[in-house]
Design an enzyme around this catalytic site. Sequence first.
Site, PDB file in Angstrom:
ATOM      1  N   GLY A 154      38.032  51.537  85.090  1.00 43.69           N
ATOM      2  CA  GLY A 154      37.910  51.101  83.701  1.00 43.69           C
ATOM      3  C   GLY A 154      38.604  52.020  82.711  1.00 43.69           C
ATOM      4  O   GLY A 154      39.502  52.770  83.063  1.00 43.69           O
ATOM      5  N   SER A 155      38.151  51.925  81.438  1.00 48.86           N
ATOM      6  CA  SER A 155      38.831  52.604  80.333  1.00 48.86           C
ATOM      7  C   SER A 155      38.698  54.118  80.424  1.00 48.86           C
ATOM      8  O   SER A 155      37.677  54.655  80.849  1.00 48.86           O
ATOM      9  CB  SER A 155      38.245  52.133  79.009  1.00 48.86           C
ATOM     10  OG  SER A 155      38.601  53.025  77.968  1.00 48.86           O
ATOM     11  N   THR A 156      39.740  54.805  79.950  1.00 43.57           N
ATOM     12  CA  THR A 156      39.737  56.267  79.922  1.00 43.57           C
ATOM     13  C   THR A 156      38.708  56.806  78.926  1.00 43.57           C
ATOM     14  O   THR A 156      38.368  57.985  78.976  1.00 43.57           O
ATOM     15  CB  THR A 156      41.118  56.811  79.518  1.00 43.57           C
ATOM     16  OG1 THR A 156      41.492  56.211  78.283  1.00 43.57           O
ATOM     17  CG2 THR A 156      42.160  56.491  80.558  1.00 43.57           C
TER      18      THR A 156
END
Lengths: 388, 136
Positions: B61-63
């Site tokens: 997923g997102s950083t």
Amino acid sequence: MYLTKEEEKMLSGEYGPALRKAMELLVGLGDVFGAEKMIAIESTQISGASYNNIGDAGMEFLEELAEIGAKAKVKSTINPCGMDLDKWREMGINEEYYEKQMRIIRAFKRMGIEISCTCTPYLVGNLPKKGSHIAWSESSAVVFANSVIGAKTNREGGPSALAAAIAGRTPYYGLHIDENRVPNIIVKLEFKPRTAFEFSLLGYTIGRIAPSGIPYFKNLGTSDVDRLKIMGAALAASGGIAMFYLNAKNLDKAEKISIDWRELNQTKENLSSDGDPDLFCIGCPHCSPQEIKELARAIKGRRVRRGCGFWIWTSRGVYEKCKEYVKIIEGAGCKVFKDTCMVVYPLQLSGYSHMACNSCKAVHYVPSTSGMKASILELNSILERGLE
Amino acid sequence: MMIFKGRAISKFSGEGEALVSKQPISFFGGVDRNGIIRERNHDLYGMDITGRILIFPRGKGSTVGSYIIYQLKKNGHAPAGIINIETEPIIATGCIIAEIPLIDRLEVNPLEKIRTGDYVLMDGKNGLVMVRRKIE
């Protein structure tokens, strides 16, 4: 991982907690990627500047780092933040959001980082030398730096680019090493892309086919910076591409693919939503002075269609340089926003429901970041449908 | 007591009861501010990771997930340590900035050798994981 005496001291906390923290992160990531050593860098570009993206968690992290005395050792710029720093009220931003965004901005400022707020740092003074090592974390700027400028950077994350700024170093692995910068896909085009829109479709298509490749475009037929800028953004959005070549040798091991209109039309279809767009956007990546000038020419004497928005996104630096053209554009009822963009600002606050843009990157991200519909359209259609 | 050697990524120490998942975890959107797993259909859905040694294959997923790990630590809801099969930059960054031990590439598959409820000690400096089996 080998560290110099100086680096050992930084890591052990001899130079204070900020350098220790930065080095802990760089060494840890160096271990993950198998880096043998650190390398000095010339500049950084730091993502994660929008309150809408990083939230209270990111804000608190940045404030604490500023508080313990973190300072950038090399030229450092930041990505677009979550609002126009002057015209935020026009964007539907409330006081609470404004204040939190400003806390993020102040934290960066305290760390000696330029409040550039753009994905195109290379247009506003962060232009590294060819062959230099840098640590950049905006994916479109990474592609531009590696491919057009000829600097060397991996696809950094926000915190690792920030740590690199503080330490003046980055772990030596991946695209810092010349052997890893060899093209592995030869792209032969069965057509001639012309407009920025077509270059964006091409980039998005290649990023989907070869998400971690280094493509060499055999017959792209352009070196126009604005076209390469929008193509690079798309290459990085659909996949994880970090660089491409326009001229290349050592192609013995490269795989060959050919691309024709059918693939581009398929991409276009995948990036289209039902219904009529009501918000027309240009400026992903941020508009260059040349693009602002061309838009002013095209928009002059026309009006934004009733019930529609026509929003143009650029950097503060370019905005200041192009004030005359901005006046013409805004005279037609369009808005020119700086410091932010359609992807990192909460676009649902615009009051519109369906964005059209000529950039695949914007259309790729907007549905998930704002919940709005998004469609890809070429510039001429955007002008036709958004203006009367 | 079983002892496994792995690769030390975030070089801190911690201990707690193991919580084992067979699925990747996204901290952004997948874990709420109180340390509860909120991703639908996740095998740990509804579980509290606070103070546990969290064992899962890798991050996803997102950083922004890195910052979420940091915030969990500040709010007192972080895991006491993380063990991955093969870690990636989001989890590595989050653990290092939050000073949570992170070890990966154990000589055994941690998803098979460690069970939820086992007591786990992590020595992040030396990459050592010590496991005391839960008495059934």
